[in-house]
Design a protein around this motif. Structure first.
Motif, mmCIF file in Angstrom:
data_model
loop_
_atom_site.group_PDB
_atom_site.id
_atom_site.type_symbol
_atom_site.label_atom_id
_atom_site.label_comp_id
_atom_site.label_asym_id
_atom_site.label_seq_id
_atom_site.Cartn_x
_atom_site.Cartn_y
_atom_site.Cartn_z
ATOM 1 N N MET A 45 -3.587 -0.466 6.803
ATOM 2 C CA MET A 45 -2.490 -1.253 6.292
ATOM 3 C C MET A 45 -2.031 -0.544 5.018
ATOM 4 O O MET A 45 -2.601 -0.048 4.004
ATOM 5 N N ASP B 256 0.279 -1.766 1.847
ATOM 6 C CA ASP B 256 0.977 -2.957 1.265
ATOM 7 C C ASP B 256 1.284 -2.781 -0.270
ATOM 8 O O ASP B 256 1.619 -3.566 -0.908
ATOM 9 N N MET C 221 3.489 -6.655 3.460
ATOM 10 C CA MET C 221 2.533 -5.874 4.204
ATOM 11 C C MET C 221 3.028 -5.208 5.272
ATOM 12 O O MET C 221 3.672 -5.779 6.169
ATOM 13 N N LYS D 264 3.305 -11.010 1.941
ATOM 14 C CA LYS D 264 1.889 -11.422 1.296
ATOM 15 C C LYS D 264 1.975 -12.984 1.048
ATOM 16 O O LYS D 264 0.613 -13.304 0.887
#
Length: 530
Positions: free
Chosen positions: A1, A3, A348, A372
């Motif tokens: 991920m 972010d 994200m 988020k």
């Protein structure tokens, strides 16, 4: 991920999304810099102070009619200052705007009005007959027309702008009040419907300021239709920085750079196939004689980007986003060419395989995105299979991250279509075409337009009713009265039987993407009505 943003510089002078509203942002600008030209056009200008007062007048006039926060208002207006004032008036008092493409008509327009259920319509008189037909099926309490003469029993936009109280309205929107209903075309079903709050719109606007590298006294060549999400967002973003919008009636490839030179444009936006279209214009000795330093947008292939920068001498900043979140979720400023950048601070972004597992850098997977915090993203108003149980939006797009967290767009996984900057739902087109008495079944697909990734031409396959016949141009003319021009297919092919799944869904992946085995509208010489 991924972010974490790269070194995006969010200026202290820009508002923190949600700490205020567009009302407070515009009010502060009007108090500190009232004479700054917010909007200029051939023959006119609107200062930031005039915008604040005019939108107050209109907002108060709408309240006096009986409209209240949360009521839906449909806009079907052309490109002019009154449209801009209307956008701010609605935002100030929390009226929920749904913008209607001015090319809408027939079944498409009726479907939109029926779903949005607006309490009021504000529109040009040129579209009155079309709208009144749609409103026969879905009654609307208030119809406000942009007309120069008073009509019997009607409200006029000019009267609202003239007669409303210039003071700040007593009823104002809050940061998480819904301001917009957006429709983004579904791929296999009805259009997806989302709301955006004041806060979410602010996040989208700051994304525009970042990717455009906006500075005080920048001039933006403003060609985007105001009914389009990119156009309305640019108008809202322009009150967050001391910039001027140089409005032109529409995009013109042949006039684009002359308009930029004449208006002193320093920044410009693109969507879809705009950059390839500009590159197809004949080369001129003055191609680099202008003040434009940055063009920003999405959907530009890396090779086109490099050619555009070389020929016209300005940087291209590419981004990636989706209507279901807040438009831009990733932007690329100074990163590797061909990348759509890194996630903005509010989002994200992941790439996953078919089982929902994250894929490693360098490997393509489906792009999914999420705010988020829940209030950082749009809210769906219909059930979508594209949202996971924990709130991730499945985009239907493919992408890969490099080792430094930069996202590269790799094409579409889904059947979504995009034509010259307009989303097109195959379902919407198919449901209308199949109503033709000669058509038993049909299927719409996208084929390469030659204008780069993210831009399609439309090809429709027809299975006719037994013993029926149908000329291609006959179908085109039939469609013109029932859908906007951008939904009308360019290519038409006939088929005896569609390949189907066991559940009788058409296997569109098996339909020919060739454009040499079918009828071509452009080669027919017929000009569509708009």
């Amino acid at each position: 991920m991924h972010d974490e943003p790269s070194s995006f510089v969010i200026k202290e002078s820009w508002p923190v999304p949600g700490e205020g509203t567009f009302t407070s942002i515009l009010k502060k600008r009007a108090e500190t810099d009232p004479e700054h030209p917010f909007l200029v056009w051939d023959g006119g200008r609107l200062t930031i102070g005039e915008l604040h007062e005019a939108s107050n007048r209109m907002a108060n006039a709408l309240l006096a009619l009986g409209l209240r926060k949360g009521d839906v208002v449909g806009l079907m207006l052309d490109q002019h200052a009154e449209h801009v004032i209307t956008l701010y008036a609605l935002a100030k008092i929390g009226l929920v705007r749904t913008s209607i493409n001015v090319h809408s008509k027939g079944d498409y327009l009726s479907l939109l009005i029926g779903d949005a259920q607006p309490r009021a319509i504000i529109a040009e008189t040129a579209y009155r007959e079309l709208l009144e037909t749609a409103m026969d099926k879905t009654p609307v309490e208030f119809a406000i027309w942009n007309e120069t003469e008073q009509g019997s029993g009607t409200h006029r936009l000019q009267d609202l702008l003239r007669n409303g109280d210039p003071a700040l309205p007593s009823e104002l929107a809050d940061p998480d009040d819904v301001l917009v209903i957006n429709y983004t075309s579904g791929t296999t079903g009805a259009p997806k419907k989302f709301t955006r709050s004041d806060r979410v719109l602010q996040i989208g606007c700051i994304g525009c300021l970042l990717i455009g590298e906006m500075e005080p006294n920048d001039v933006l060549l403003f060609w985007e239709p105001l009914y389009h999400g990119a156009g309305s967002q640019t108008v809202l973003a322009a009150c967050m920085e001391k910039v001027t919008l140089a409005m032109v009636p529409r995009f013109s490839a042949s006039q684009f750079w002359d308009q930029a030179r004449r208006t002193g444009t320093t920044k410009t936006h693109y969507i879809g196939g705009i950059l390839p279209i500009l590159l197809k214009q004949p080369a001129r000795p003055d191609d680099k004689v202008h003040k434009v330093s940055v063009a920003w947008g999405a959907g530009c292939p890396a090779d086109v980007l490099a050619e555009f920068e070389e020929r016209f001498g300005c940087r291209v900043n590419e981004g990636y986003g989706l209507s279901e979140v807040a438009n831009y979720v990733c932007i690329n400023i100074g990163g590797p060419k061909g990348s759509v950048g890194r996630p903005l601070p509010w989002f994200m972004v992941r790439t996953i395989d078919g089982e929902g597992n994250d894929v490693p850098p360098g490997q393509a997977g489906e792009i999914i995105a999420k705010g988020k915090r829940p209030e950082f993203t749009s809210r769906s108003l219909n059930k979508q299979k594209t949202t996971t149980a924990d709130g991730w939006i499945k985009t239907g797009d493919l992408g890969r991250f490099d080792e430094n967290g930069y996202l590269f767009f790799e094409g579409r996984k889904s059947d979504s279509l995009r034509r010259r900057g307009e989303n097109v739902s195959a379902w919407e087109v198919e449901r209308i075409v199949v109503q033709h008495p000669a058509v038993e079944e049909c299927a719409l697909i996208g084929v390469p337009s030659g204008l780069g990734a993210g831009d399609d031409d439309l090809k429709i396959f027809l299975k006719l009713v037994p013993s029926a016949s149908l000329e291609e141009l006959e179908l085109i003319k039939w469609c013109e009265d029932k859908m906007p021009y951008f939904q009308i297919p360019r290519y038409i092919g006939f088929i005896d039987e569609f390949p189907k799944t066991p559940t009788q869904r058409v296997k569109k992946a098996e339909l020919s993407r060739s454009t040499s085995d079918c009828w071509d509208l452009e080669q027919s010489g017929y000009a569509l009505r708009r």
